[in-house]
Design a protein around this motif. Structure first.
Motif, PDB file in Angstrom:
ATOM      1  N   TYR C   7      40.342 -18.318  19.453  1.00  0.00           N
ATOM      2  CA  TYR C   7      38.328 -18.874  19.209  1.00  0.00           C
ATOM      3  C   TYR C   7      38.816 -20.149  19.486  1.00  0.00           C
ATOM      4  N   LYS C  24      32.084 -19.206  15.794  1.00  0.00           N
ATOM      5  CA  LYS C  24      32.887 -20.100  14.733  1.00  0.00           C
ATOM      6  C   LYS C  24      33.189 -20.929  15.606  1.00  0.00           C
ATOM      7  N   PHE C  92      30.150 -18.975  10.142  1.00  0.00           N
ATOM      8  CA  PHE C  92      31.995 -18.758  10.461  1.00  0.00           C
ATOM      9  C   PHE C  92      32.085 -16.929   9.984  1.00  0.00           C
ATOM     10  N   ASP C 102      29.581 -11.073  17.082  1.00  0.00           N
ATOM     11  CA  ASP C 102      28.377 -12.342  16.800  1.00  0.00           C
ATOM     12  C   ASP C 102      27.063 -12.299  16.009  1.00  0.00           C
ATOM     13  N   ILE C 407      40.152 -20.458   9.035  1.00  0.00           N
ATOM     14  CA  ILE C 407      39.158 -21.122  10.136  1.00  0.00           C
ATOM     15  C   ILE C 407      40.214 -22.107  10.945  1.00  0.00           C
ATOM     16  N   GLU C 500      37.415 -10.564   7.043  1.00  0.00           N
ATOM     17  CA  GLU C 500      37.574 -11.299   7.658  1.00  0.00           C
ATOM     18  C   GLU C 500      39.040 -12.164   7.695  1.00  0.00           C
ATOM     19  N   ASN C 511      36.492 -12.170  17.729  1.00  0.00           N
ATOM     20  CA  ASN C 511      36.345 -11.544  16.273  1.00  0.00           C
ATOM     21  C   ASN C 511      37.382 -10.503  16.156  1.00  0.00           C
TER      22      ASN C 511
END
Lengths: 216, 120, 543
Positions: C7, C24, C92, C102, C407, C500, C511
């Protein structure tokens, strides 16, 4: 919330999921609106408890018939917008358009009554603040002030309601014209439901404002 | 949360008739000399109207449990606020000390100020 | 992995960031703006801590001092603590953890960032224009009648930011209800999601009351009518009731998300399933609901009726029950776990200790008689900083270190991280523990001067604050450094469970390459006693 680029937005699996998300989102928004008006209802409760006589005096300056007619106008508008959802299911887009337009007109009529009432109160120097005039204000220092609080709450609560009405009228008439000139009006199902819910909610708020301010 | 069943048009129209009748009733009741019962009457009718609108116009009748819960939570939380706050105002100045030797607590609320000229 | 675009590389122009709908990227926008606000609020704290080194008011005047602590409070509460975990980590992680592409309303999500920034700019303008001196609580009639600083502007800033947090809460609730991936039942959700859900409930149900209350203060100031001014018929206690009806639940907005972070970190670094999953999940909801019924404990000495005081005192003690349930469950998870003291774990352990201190002193304060003694003293300051800073900021830093590899796709220096966690812990205690003593001895809050006998505690506090300051600046440097020079992170550097960690680090724009399916409860860590050769790999749990 009204996503128009495609029928199902990227993040959803299908239109059913999208529909339930839109519905739940709107209901949660309405719950926050209940509490937004709620702060004012709390203030009303406290001051009605402390100044019950002043509230009765203040309400004598409002015309009950006008409040009743205004309630009637809103209820009619609610009926029309609820009917338009049924008509929408049967693909009579022309009737949906006219139903929505009539709802908006009823809303405008409601506002005219309300603004006439405001005009009348301001003329009689009952708008709170420096211009507020109450005959007894001079004799005892605070008795006029408690009537003033009644009018502060009246203008705040009906004013906030009127603001919601203005938003509602713009949404309803905007949707009507959008629907009329859209190539694929079927995909406006979610916006129609959601705007309908908003209109009914604004209606319910007035249903409480009417007895609380007019019928004391 | 499957898409809710539609309410039929006749049902909608009858609901609106009922709402109008309730409106007439509330205005009619106000003409009678009921005193403080006006508040109770006015609010009960308003609640009745709200229930009709929620159930039929806003179609909670055919809506999912989550939607009904959301609506209930909104109203319940408003009740929390009103009840919690009014419980303070209504219990002020009650017998606040059990020990006769101590001075009773004094509350100065805004209403004391208003009635200052007439109270004592 | 290389073939799949992350992303972060999905557009590099400023426009691609400012107009993004990706949750994100919006989280990153929040992270940058929150860090900025945190240091603005911190700068105010530096100034008044310096002033408090000496008993006399020699650095700033009383007027400036009032403005400094007000702006510190307003910025830290509304522009850092409330949005910190929900809007950065929550934004996030919520879609990632529930296997969604999302949030339900991405446009609304971006709009809430813009609202947040609009509110923030109002507040920054207030800082530049000369500040506001009412304290973060805007108590009437001072704020509505007497204060001659920028009350309306500051209130507008808070009002606008309030809507940002309403919209975020709404988005989270709808997403968690409607967008969980197949097999992810309610009691298989990570506990972070449960705490986000409870936090969102509070955001949605409490914030509107604050908005309307601040609007009433503005009306009162503009029209000169007495809504809250007793001199002209209003009632100042009504303001306090309405304000705390929002602000007490808001205190739980500032701690519940932190508890969620801790519930993720503890099982991961104890290599054990969390103890009492259902109890922690339900405790979050219980805190959210009970938190609404205790606001009156801020008003024990304000002239509230004694009976209301008793009622609120009792309910306040009840909130301690679900909070204690969580602390006991975390400790039970640690018991006989195979604990590794990594950076996130050090923060988490610090959280448990400091939160317990803050919580226990909270029970003291909920006791009517004791509260009368220490009300409006440094004891209160110390109590809520143990919760807010010792709790929430520790959890935020712990969470940042825990999810930083996910992240950014980079590892930070583990040694610097560990040392920094210790610096923060030491600095924090040195700053705020003396304030418990100060308050107990009777030093009132919000004064720029104090009797000379308190000086030693104030000097300790200021010294601690400078250590704390280093502890906050250091991560800024080594985390930024890691962006360019850090080792590349693998998909699951901590061997953690949770969706995640099943996607790449950093994740692709939507994702997951394919929608995941969940087949078992959360936190399926191998217990150290069983055969631990097969380390848990979330991928094996996916079809």
């Amino acid at each position: 919330m009204n996503r128009t680029s495609s029928i199902v937005a990227m993040q959803f699996d299908d239109s059913e999921q999208q529909h339930s998300a839109a519905l739940l989102g709107m209901w949660i928004f309405l719950a926050t609106e209940v509490l937004f008006f709620g702060g004012l209802f709390v203030a009303y409760t406290v001051y009605r408890y402390e100044y019950s006589d002043a509230f009765a005096e203040g309400s004598e300056h409002l015309a009950i018939w006008s409040g009743a007619v205004m309630t009637g106008l809103l209820l009619m508008g609610s009926l029309l917008i609820a009917l338009s959802e049924n008509v929408f299911e049967r693909d009579h887009m022309h009737r949906v358009f006219w139903n929505l337009i009539s709802t908006a007109v009823l809303g405008i009529l409601f506002l005219s009554f309300e603004f006439y009432e405001y005009h009348d109160l301001i003329k009689h120097q009952l708008f709170p603040g420096a211009a507020f005039h109450w005959p007894e204000k001079q004799s005892t220092p605070l008795s006029g002030r408690s009537v003033e609080i009644y009018f502060v709450l009246f203008f705040c609560m009906t004013g906030l309601h009127a603001l919601h009405m203005i938003i509602g009228i713009s949404l309803v008439s905007g949707l009507a014209f959008y629907l009329r000139y859209s190539k694929n009006p079927r995909r406006l199902k979610n916006p129609l439901t959601v705007i309908g819910l908003y209109w009914h909610f604004v209606d319910i708020i007035w249903i409480f404002l009417f007895p609380l301010f007019y019928l004391i | 949360m499957t898409s809710a069943k539609q309410v039929s048009s006749t049902q909608l129209i009858w609901t609106c008739v009922a709402l109008m009748l309730l409106l007439l009733l509330t205005v009619g009741l106000f003409q009678l000399p009921l005193g403080s019962a006006h508040l109770i009457a006015g609010l009960s009718i308003a609640f009745l109207k709200t229930l009709l609108i929620l159930a039929i116009f806003m179609n909670l009748k055919g809506g999912s449990g989550v939607l009904r819960l959301t609506a209930a939570v909104g109203i319940l939380w408003l009740c929390f606020a009103i009840l919690g706050i009014i419980s303070d105002y209504t219990t002020r100045g009650w017998q606040e000390t059990l020990d006769p030797g101590l001075e009773q607590g004094t509350h100065y609320s805004s209403s004391d100020r208003v009635e200052a000229s007439t109270a004592d | 992995m290389a073939t799949h675009q992350s992303y972060l590389s999905d557009g590099t122009t400023l426009r691609s960031w400012l107009m993004t709908l990706d949750h994100k990227r919006i989280a990153i926008l929040y992270m940058v703006s929150l860090t900025f606000f945190f240091f603005v609020g911190g700068a105010a704290a530096v100034l008044f801590r310096l002033e408090l080194i000496t008993p006399q008011g020699d650095l700033v005047s009383s007027d400036t001092y009032n403005r400094l602590f007000s702006i510190h409070g307003i910025i830290m509460v509304w522009f850092f603590l409330i949005p910190a975990v929900p809007n950065v980590l929550g934004n996030f992680l919520v879609p990632l953890m529930i296997g969604a592409r999302d949030l339900a309303f991405p446009r609304l999500n971006l709009a809430s960032w813009y609202l947040f920034m609009a509110g923030g700019l109002f507040t920054l303008y207030v800082v530049i224009a000369g500040g506001v001196d009412t304290g973060w609580t805007f108590y009437t009639p001072y704020s509505s009648t007497y204060a001659n600083s920028h009350v309306i502007l500051a209130a507008t800033g808070v009002f606008i930011t309030g809507f940002s947090s309403i919209l975020t809460g709404l988005n989270f609730i709808v997403t968690i209800h409607t967008m969980r991936c197949p097999g992810l039942k309610w009691f298989r959700l990570p506990l972070f999601i449960w705490s986000m859900y409870s936090t969102s409930l509070i955001m949605v149900l409490a914030t509107p009351i604050l908005a309307v209350t601040l609007a009433l203060v503005a009306v009162e100031r503009l029209l000169g009518v007495g809504i809250f001014d007793p001199g002209i018929g209003g009632d100042p206690l009504l303001f306090q009731h309405l304000f705390w009806f929002y602000s007490h639940p808001a205190v739980y907005i500032m701690i519940l998300p932190g508890m969620g972070v801790i519930s993720e970190i503890i099982p991961c670094f104890s290599r054990k399933p969390i103890f009492g999953y259902e109890f922690i999940a339900m405790a979050s909801l219980a805190i959210a609901i009970l938190g609404f019924l205790v606001w009156g404990h801020h008003m024990f000495v304000s002239g509230q009726s004694l009976y209301a005081g008793l009622f609120f005192s009792l309910l306040s003690m009840l909130v301690a029950v679900p909070s204690a349930v969580k602390v006991f469950n975390w400790t039970a998870t640690l018991y006989k776990g195979s604990i590794s003291l990594t950076t996130p774990m050090l923060y988490a352990l610090g959280f448990i200790g400091l939160f317990t201190m803050g919580g226990l002193t909270g029970i003291c304060l909920a006791t009517l008689a004791f509260d009368v003694h220490v009300h409006d003293t440094y004891f209160i300051i110390a109590h809520f900083h143990y919760i807010m800073v010792g709790g929430m900021v520790m959890a935020y830093l712990g969470g940042m270190h825990f999810w930083w590899p996910k992240i950014t796709g980079r590892m930070y220096s583990e040694w610097l991280g560990r040392i920094n966690a210790l610096i923060v812990f030491a600095g924090f205690n040195m700053t705020f523990f003396p304030q418990f003593i100060l308050g107990y001895l009777g030093n009132p809050r919000r004064y720029h001067t104090y009797p000379g006998e308190f000086q030693v505690f104030h000097i300790m506090s200021t010294l601690g604050a400078s250590i704390l300051g280093i502890g906050y600046l250091l991560p800024l440097f080594y985390l930024l450094w890691s962006l360019k020079y850090g080792k590349r992170a693998c998909d699951n550097p901590w061997d953690a469970t949770g969706l995640e960690w099943a996607t790449t680090s950093p994740p692709p724009a939507h994702n997951f390459r394919e929608t995941p399916v969940i087949r078992e409860p959360a936190y399926q860590y191998e217990t150290p006693h069983s055969d631990s050769k097969n380390k848990p790999n979330p991928k094996t749990r996916l079809t």
